[in-house]
Design a protein around this motif. Structure first.
Motif, PDB file in Angstrom:
ATOM      1  N   ASN A 167       0.830  -1.196   0.000  1.00 45.60           N
ATOM      2  CA  ASN A 167       0.000   0.000   0.000  1.00 45.60           C
ATOM      3  C   ASN A 167       0.867   1.249   0.000  1.00 45.60           C
ATOM      4  N   LYS A 168       0.269   2.338  -0.417  1.00 48.24           N
ATOM      5  CA  LYS A 168       0.925   3.634  -0.305  1.00 48.24           C
ATOM      6  C   LYS A 168       0.815   4.134   1.136  1.00 48.24           C
ATOM      7  N   ALA A 169       1.579   5.166   1.451  1.00 49.71           N
ATOM      8  CA  ALA A 169       1.613   5.667   2.822  1.00 49.71           C
ATOM      9  C   ALA A 169       0.255   6.150   3.301  1.00 49.71           C
ATOM     10  N   ASP A 170      -0.601   6.575   2.365  1.00 52.89           N
ATOM     11  CA  ASP A 170      -1.932   7.040   2.768  1.00 52.89           C
ATOM     12  C   ASP A 170      -2.923   5.904   2.983  1.00 52.89           C
ATOM     13  N   GLY A 171      -2.443   4.656   2.844  1.00 52.90           N
ATOM     14  CA  GLY A 171      -3.285   3.494   3.072  1.00 52.90           C
ATOM     15  C   GLY A 171      -3.972   2.951   1.839  1.00 52.90           C
ATOM     16  N   SER A 172      -3.902   3.670   0.735  1.00 48.68           N
ATOM     17  CA  SER A 172      -4.534   3.190  -0.500  1.00 48.68           C
ATOM     18  C   SER A 172      -3.714   2.053  -1.103  1.00 48.68           C
ATOM     19  N   GLU A 173      -4.409   1.129  -1.748  1.00 46.01           N
ATOM     20  CA  GLU A 173      -3.715  -0.018  -2.336  1.00 46.01           C
ATOM     21  C   GLU A 173      -2.861   0.416  -3.514  1.00 46.01           C
ATOM     22  N   TRP A 174      -1.658  -0.124  -3.565  1.00 41.00           N
ATOM     23  CA  TRP A 174      -0.788   0.115  -4.720  1.00 41.00           C
ATOM     24  C   TRP A 174      -0.648  -1.173  -5.527  1.00 41.00           C
ATOM     25  N   LEU A 175      -0.112  -2.208  -4.921  1.00 37.01           N
ATOM     26  CA  LEU A 175       0.090  -3.484  -5.609  1.00 37.01           C
ATOM     27  C   LEU A 175      -0.669  -4.583  -4.875  1.00 37.01           C
ATOM     28  N   ALA A 176      -1.452  -5.339  -5.611  1.00 43.40           N
ATOM     29  CA  ALA A 176      -2.192  -6.462  -5.035  1.00 43.40           C
ATOM     30  C   ALA A 176      -1.242  -7.642  -4.794  1.00 43.40           C
ATOM     31  N   GLU A 177      -1.716  -8.621  -4.101  1.00 42.88           N
ATOM     32  CA  GLU A 177      -0.929  -9.827  -3.807  1.00 42.88           C
ATOM     33  C   GLU A 177      -0.325 -10.388  -5.087  1.00 42.88           C
ATOM     34  N   GLY A 178       1.014 -10.530  -5.091  1.00 45.42           N
ATOM     35  CA  GLY A 178       1.719 -11.128  -6.216  1.00 45.42           C
ATOM     36  C   GLY A 178       1.969 -10.203  -7.391  1.00 45.42           C
ATOM     37  N   GLN A 179       1.377  -9.018  -7.384  1.00 46.83           N
ATOM     38  CA  GLN A 179       1.568  -8.069  -8.483  1.00 46.83           C
ATOM     39  C   GLN A 179       2.905  -7.352  -8.312  1.00 46.83           C
ATOM     40  N   THR A 180       3.598  -7.103  -9.414  1.00 46.68           N
ATOM     41  CA  THR A 180       4.870  -6.388  -9.355  1.00 46.68           C
ATOM     42  C   THR A 180       4.751  -5.029 -10.038  1.00 46.68           C
ATOM     43  N   ALA A 181       5.556  -4.103  -9.598  1.00 47.35           N
ATOM     44  CA  ALA A 181       5.545  -2.755 -10.160  1.00 47.35           C
ATOM     45  C   ALA A 181       6.111  -2.759 -11.568  1.00 47.35           C
ATOM     46  N   THR A 182       5.553  -1.930 -12.410  1.00 49.50           N
ATOM     47  CA  THR A 182       6.088  -1.767 -13.759  1.00 49.50           C
ATOM     48  C   THR A 182       7.230  -0.752 -13.736  1.00 49.50           C
ATOM     49  N   ASP A 183       8.065  -0.794 -14.770  1.00 47.72           N
ATOM     50  CA  ASP A 183       9.133   0.191 -14.862  1.00 47.72           C
ATOM     51  C   ASP A 183       8.572   1.604 -14.947  1.00 47.72           C
ATOM     52  N   GLU A 184       7.444   1.757 -15.610  1.00 47.54           N
ATOM     53  CA  GLU A 184       6.828   3.078 -15.719  1.00 47.54           C
ATOM     54  C   GLU A 184       6.426   3.603 -14.342  1.00 47.54           C
ATOM     55  N   GLU A 185       5.848   2.732 -13.505  1.00 51.08           N
ATOM     56  CA  GLU A 185       5.467   3.136 -12.156  1.00 51.08           C
ATOM     57  C   GLU A 185       6.696   3.523 -11.340  1.00 51.08           C
ATOM     58  N   LEU A 186       7.740   2.725 -11.456  1.00 52.23           N
ATOM     59  CA  LEU A 186       8.944   2.992 -10.676  1.00 52.23           C
ATOM     60  C   LEU A 186       9.634   4.271 -11.119  1.00 52.23           C
ATOM     61  N   SER A 187       9.683   4.517 -12.414  1.00 51.88           N
ATOM     62  CA  SER A 187      10.397   5.691 -12.919  1.00 51.88           C
ATOM     63  C   SER A 187       9.693   6.988 -12.557  1.00 51.88           C
ATOM     64  N   GLY A 188       8.417   6.905 -12.157  1.00 54.39           N
ATOM     65  CA  GLY A 188       7.698   8.092 -11.722  1.00 54.39           C
ATOM     66  C   GLY A 188       7.343   8.071 -10.252  1.00 54.39           C
ATOM     67  N   MET A 189       7.972   7.214  -9.478  1.00 55.01           N
ATOM     68  CA  MET A 189       7.582   7.031  -8.077  1.00 55.01           C
ATOM     69  C   MET A 189       7.697   8.332  -7.294  1.00 55.01           C
TER      70      MET A 189
END
Length: 358
Positions: free
Chosen positions: A323-345
């Protein structure tokens, strides 16, 4: 650094490295600009090791030069222009904040090829390259989580850009995986290399009860402060072996040499093209320095297993549930971050109480 000092440095380095070529064809001139001094023991030191590897690989087919301690901004644009006017046909700009100066100068010198480290803007004559530092941070975070006695880990950030935020998040995620009681304190230095600011940041963290310090800054000052306080830390960008076996218990090493050798070779054989490269542990660009005997054997083994799983692609450091720091879900169980998500983190993960400055 004032203008006279900056370009006096260019002249001095150029004279020192510009011996006449013995071969019939003129050598390829390759220039570098560095944000810190080559003796910083960290980021710039490792890039300069890569420059030296080019010379060792290609001999008199190349001629290299560098300008060190170039501030990010107008000075960088002047330094890049000076290198282009001096006949360098391939120029490496080795800090994130050189991005816009690179783009501005590249537009004026279309026959010069530019390579920008950790940036995201490209052109026909501008390529970008980066390393997946967050992979190494996962290994360091595992060691930190196991070895903290206060359950308080500190992180010295340079600037709140995605690369640094990735590292903070990865370190925390993996520290908490092995120690659910871990807290992370973050202090921003707003500098890549400033030993005095880095020492102050380390002192502030130690005053809050931190007994493990990680850093995304380039000097050994935080390790010196950790040593004084009986805390532990990690080498950043280079091995920082002078502080082994403790407080430096391991390190993230940036190995730029293979990339630099490859890209110079591409210019020499006419195959260079603009592209974006993001390599990690499995590619050999991010290395884990020796884990010393100050680390218990079982923790060392755990860290090395994680390193191997990341290198093989079996495991991604950003794998849900997260989850993100505000408690909202970011990645579900087993899901991995994409390069696009990481490059804009631009957010911390849940559990990190610090704020990201604007």
């Amino acid at each position: 650094m004032n203008r006279r000092d900056l370009f006096a440095g260019v002249a001095a380095v150029t004279v020192a490295l510009s011996a006449p070529a013995l071969a019939q064809d003129a050598p390829l001139k390759v220039g570098f600009i560095y944000v810190g001094p080559v003796g910083d023991g960290g980021w710039t030191y490792q890039h300069d090791q890569g420059r030296q590897a080019i010379e060792a690989e290609y001999g008199d087919r190349v001629e290299t030069t560098y300008i060190e301690s170039v501030p990010e901004g107008a000075d960088a644009e002047r330094a890049l222009t000076q290198l282009a006017l001096a006949g360098n046909k391939l120029i490496f700009a080795t800090s994130f904040g050189f991005m816009d100066p690179v783009m501005n100068v590249a537009a004026k010198f279309p026959d010069v090829k530019f390579e920008h480290a950790t940036g995201y803007k490209r052109a026909d004559n501008v390529a970008t390259y980066d390393a997946r530092f967050y992979e190494g941070r996962a290994v360091m975070g595992t060691i930190a989580g196991r070895m903290t006695e206060s359950n308080k880990i500190g992180y010295i950030g340079s600037f709140p850009i995605p690369e640094v935020i990735q590292g903070i998040n990865s370190s925390f995620i993996h520290a908490r995986k092995v120690n659910p009681d871990v807290e992370m304190k973050v202090v921003w230095a707003y500098s890549w290399f400033d030993p005095a600011k880095e020492a102050d940041a380390a002192s502030a963290l130690l005053a809050e009860g931190v007994d493990v310090i990680l850093q995304h800054t380039d000097s050994t000052a935080p390790l010196a402060k950790a040593q004084e306080a009986g805390a532990i830390g990690f080498g950043q960008a280079s091995d920082m072996a002078a502080f082994k076996p403790t407080p430096r218990v391991s390190s993230i090493i940036d190995n730029w040499a293979p990339y630099y050798i490859e890209r110079v070779g591409a210019v020499l054989d006419g195959t260079w093209e603009s592209k974006s490269t993001w390599a990690g542990i499995g590619d050999g660009e991010v290395e884990i320095g020796e884990i010393t005997d100050a680390v218990p054997a079982e923790v060392k083994e755990e860290a090395l297993v994680l390193k191997d799983r990341i290198a093989s692609g079996e495991y991604h450091p950003f794998t849900g549930p997260l989850n993100k720091a505000d408690g909202s879900e970011w990645l579900a169980e087993g899901q991995t971050a994409t390069d696009e998500e990481l490059s804009g983190m631009n957010f911390f993960v849940e559990g990190i109480g610090a704020e990201i400055p604007n």
